[in-house]
Structures are given as C-alpha cells and as structure tokens.
Write an enzyme that holds these catalytic residues in place. Structure first.
Site, PDB file in Angstrom:
ATOM      1  N   HIS A 178      18.640  27.105 -21.777  1.00 53.51           N
ATOM      2  CA  HIS A 178      18.767  28.455 -22.306  1.00 53.51           C
ATOM      3  C   HIS A 178      18.902  29.447 -21.151  1.00 53.51           C
ATOM      4  CE1 HIS A 178      16.480  26.938 -26.043  1.00 53.51           C
ATOM      5  NE2 HIS A 178      17.718  27.186 -26.404  1.00 53.51           N
ATOM      6  N   GLY A 206      15.005  29.505 -19.494  1.00 54.63           N
ATOM      7  CA  GLY A 206      13.820  29.325 -20.316  1.00 54.63           C
ATOM      8  C   GLY A 206      12.948  28.146 -19.941  1.00 54.63           C
ATOM      9  N   ASN A 207      13.296  27.419 -18.863  1.00 57.23           N
ATOM     10  CA  ASN A 207      12.590  26.168 -18.543  1.00 57.23           C
ATOM     11  C   ASN A 207      12.576  25.223 -19.735  1.00 57.23           C
ATOM     12  OD1 ASN A 207      11.988  26.592 -15.819  1.00 57.23           O
ATOM     13  ND2 ASN A 207      10.161  27.780 -16.311  1.00 57.23           N
ATOM     14  N   HIS A 208      13.691  25.203 -20.446  1.00 52.64           N
ATOM     15  CA  HIS A 208      13.875  24.321 -21.597  1.00 52.64           C
ATOM     16  C   HIS A 208      14.996  23.327 -21.312  1.00 52.64           C
ATOM     17  CE1 HIS A 208      12.502  28.078 -24.070  1.00 52.64           C
ATOM     18  NE2 HIS A 208      11.477  27.453 -23.502  1.00 52.64           N
ATOM     19  N   GLN A 209      15.162  22.936 -20.073  1.00 49.52           N
ATOM     20  CA  GLN A 209      16.291  22.084 -19.707  1.00 49.52           C
ATOM     21  C   GLN A 209      16.190  20.706 -20.367  1.00 49.52           C
ATOM     22  OE1 GLN A 209      14.351  23.643 -17.414  1.00 49.52           O
ATOM     23  NE2 GLN A 209      13.288  22.116 -16.172  1.00 49.52           N
TER      24      GLN A 209
END
Length: 399
Positions: free
Chosen positions: A159, A334-337
């Site tokens: 994100h 978002g550190n949602h990788q």
C-alpha cells in the site's frame, strides 16, 4: 459549540477518545457514511474506532498470544538471537538451516520439514541465499543454484498513501500530552501507573473505508485518523507539533503495481536490491488521485472544517501531477508488503505452501499472498500460519 467540549456523534460508537475523533466521526456520518462499533463485516462505506491488538494498555503481539504459551510444550524448542544464513539442502531436499548464534555458527537439522516464516522482505532473500530463485539473479549474486524458481522475490505489492496535517481551532487534541518534556513526563507516568492516555492507544484511532468516487461499486480506499499532528509530511516524525492538531492519512486498496526484492551477494550482509514499483500502473495513479481528492473533500466539510485547517500538503498540491509527486516523495508505505513468494500457478509456492522445485520446504508468511488484502495484513498472516499448521498436521506434510 464552546471550546473544550466534545461534539456528539449520533450513531457513532461511544468510546473514551479525543474530542477531535468524535468531530471527525460526526463529519463522516453527515456525509452519509455509517458509523459502526466494528469496522469489519460490511461491504459499504463505514467508519469505526480502530480495532487494536491491545490488552491492558500494552500491545498484544502474536508472540504473546500464541508463542509464549506454546513454549510450555515439550516438543517445542525456542532459540533466540539467531540469524539464519541459509537453508541446507541434500540435492533439492531441505534438511535444516545454518545459523549464526552468539556462540558462533551452528546447524539445526530437520527430520520432516523446514518452514520459512521470515516475512515478505526476508523470506525471498533467504531462499535466494540458499540457491532457490531465478537462475540469472543467483548467478549475478554469486550463489550456486539448487532449484530454479523465477518467481522468488518478484510480485512485491505494498500500500502507498499519504497524510494531511491539520491545525485545530477550539478543539482539544492530544499534542499537548506529547509536545513538551514536562508533558511527555506526565503522559509517560500516566501510562506506567494506569496504562491509559495517549501512549495506550495505537497510531491510528479512527478508521474508515470509503469509495474514492460515486462511480465505484464499493469501498476502494482506507482513511486513518490520529488525534495528534506531526511535523513530517509522511507521518513518521517522532515528535508532535506545537499546538493541537490531527493527522489524516489514506491509502488505496488493492494496488496493481508490483516491485521486487533480490539479493546482490551470497551473504546476509550484502544489501538487497529493492524496487518498490509504487504507482507504476495507470490504475494505481488514477485511484490515488481520486482517493486524495475524496479525503480533501471530507476535510473541507462541516463540522470538521469549522475546527481544523490544512497545514500540509497545502493548496499548492491539487492537480494530478502534484498529487502523485506528493504521494511518491512524501507519502508512506503501510508496512503491508506481500507477494514475494506468492501462491499461484506461476508463483513461488504451490497451494500447500511448498516451495516449487524443492522438497520438504514451505513458506508460511505474508509473502505467499499473491495480492494485497483490503486492510492490514497482520490477521491474514496469522491465518496463513494457522492454515500451514493444519496442512502439516492433517496429512499434507511433504513425504
């Protein structure tokens, strides 16, 4: 409304929160967005206080919730302060791992399987350092090939969003709890004694899922509200601004842009080659601009607009090019990788999470998700671990 008073939220849930949170929720409700007690479970636009993994004022991590309890089991041994250098293979069969411990190099062998859970950024690098990956990448990095698997390290998805910083007028915020040394001391003492106050809350207090425009069928963006303003445009500044303010962030759901991460040498000390690939598709650029404008439209709506003014990015960021430049240069990830060891017919792992081209080796973390979930990835990552456990326990283990 007199200064210092909280606005009522009508149908919004009642929670002990900053007055600015209540005002924000009321503004969204007046824009036709429903307020819920729980953000989950609806396909419509909605707003709610953020669900947090917090118990007794402290973060409830996956380790506290699952691992610490499991350490009492006789068949579990937990080794801390170890850095895994590579997976050991006999041919293409994983037989253990080589690690560096405080006492030096060690090897742990596996009688059944090796399960890699190093995360989206580290799992593909560990596979590549062990000889599993694209042959050209391995050759360039000086790693002998064990198994060709070109999908390893590809399909990186993340994100990408940005924040608006706003100054409050006549509405109390939480900057005053953090902005001066004396205030920080009081806030810290309150947290240590009562587990309450600004430090007992997550970075985001209110979440909303919205449509970027009336033309789309359902929510395609997320909005994050924090009752503290920060000096950095990307929302990562450690200290709060002087004076009360808030931060409103956003990111589009389901980006189609992809990047990659690969090794540059055989050791973990060689820096990886990271290509984020943010906003590299027309879909993502159009959605990002639409999401930016939807947030600004809400910020300019009453009653919130009567109590807040935008300080960043400011009116100079308005046309498509300046919006995209702001998001790329001052935005946040978002550190949602996910996606670098993706499931799928052409992916790095099969439907049972087994690494293609190898035996007795699986990956069980966010890297196996081929696309992004619409929200945060922590709960789906836990679900992947749960499913992996079921696969192994119920007859899906590698022979």
């Amino acid at each position: 409304m007199p200064p210092g008073r909280c606005w009522p939220t009508g149908s919004a849930p009642t929670r002990p929160a900053a007055c600015s949170c209540e005002l924000w929720i009321r503004t969204l409700v007046q824009q036709g967005i429903s307020a819920f007690e729980d953000l989950n479970g609806s396909g419509h636009e909605r707003v709610a206080y953020a669900p947090l993994s917090v118990a007794g004022g402290t973060r409830m991590s996956a380790a506290r919730a699952y691992l610490h309890r499991a350490t009492r089991r006789p068949n579990l041994r937990l080794e801390l302060h170890c850095e895994v250098r590579r997976i050991i293979f006999d041919g293409t069969t994983a037989t253990g791992v080589e690690v560096m411990t405080p006492d030096g190099e060690a090897r742990f062998t596996a009688r059944r399987e090796v399960i890699v859970c190093a995360g989206t950024m580290e799992s593909p690098l560990l596979l590549e350092r062990s000889g599993v990956g694209d042959p050209d990448v391995l050759a360039a990095g000086g790693v002998p090939m064990v198994a060709a698997n070109p999908a390893v390290g590809e399909n990186l998805r993340q994100h990408r969003g940005a924040v608006f910083a706003l100054r409050l007028r006549g509405v109390p915020g939480r900057n005053r709890e953090l902005v001066t040394p004396a205030a920080r001391l009081r806030t810290t003492a309150r947290y240590l004694l009562r587990r309450s106050g600004a430090l007992a809350h997550g970075g985001t207090t209110v979440l909303a899922v919205l449509r970027s425009s009336p033309a789309v069928a359902g929510p395609d963006m997320e909005v994050l509200f924090t009752p503290v303003s920060v000096s950095g445009h990307d929302g990562t500044s450690a200290g709060a601004d002087a004076g009360d303010g808030v931060t409103v962030g956003f990111y589009p759901h389901a980006p189609t842009s992809t990047g990659s991460i690969h090794l540059t040498g055989p050791s973990a000390h060689h820096p990886p080659r990271l290509v984020p690939g943010y906003l590299s598709t027309g879909h993502d650029r159009d959605l990002t601009v639409a999401a930016f404008r939807r947030v600004r439209q809400i910020l300019e709506a009453d009653p919130f607009a009567s109590a807040a003014s935008e300080t960043a990015p400011g009116p100079q960021v308005s046309d498509d090019d300046s919006v995209l430049r702001y998001v790329l240069e001052h935005g946040f990830a978002g550190n949602h990788q996910v996606g670098t060891c993706a499931l799928g017919p052409e992916g790095a792992v099969d439907d049972d999470l087994r690494v293609r081209g190898t035996q007795r080796l699986r990956v069980a973390d966010a890297s196996v998700m081929p696309t992004l979930t619409t929200g945060n990835t922590v709960a789906p990552s836990m679900a992947i671990g749960w499913i992996a456990g079921d696969l192994i326990r119920h007859g899906k283990a590698v022979a």
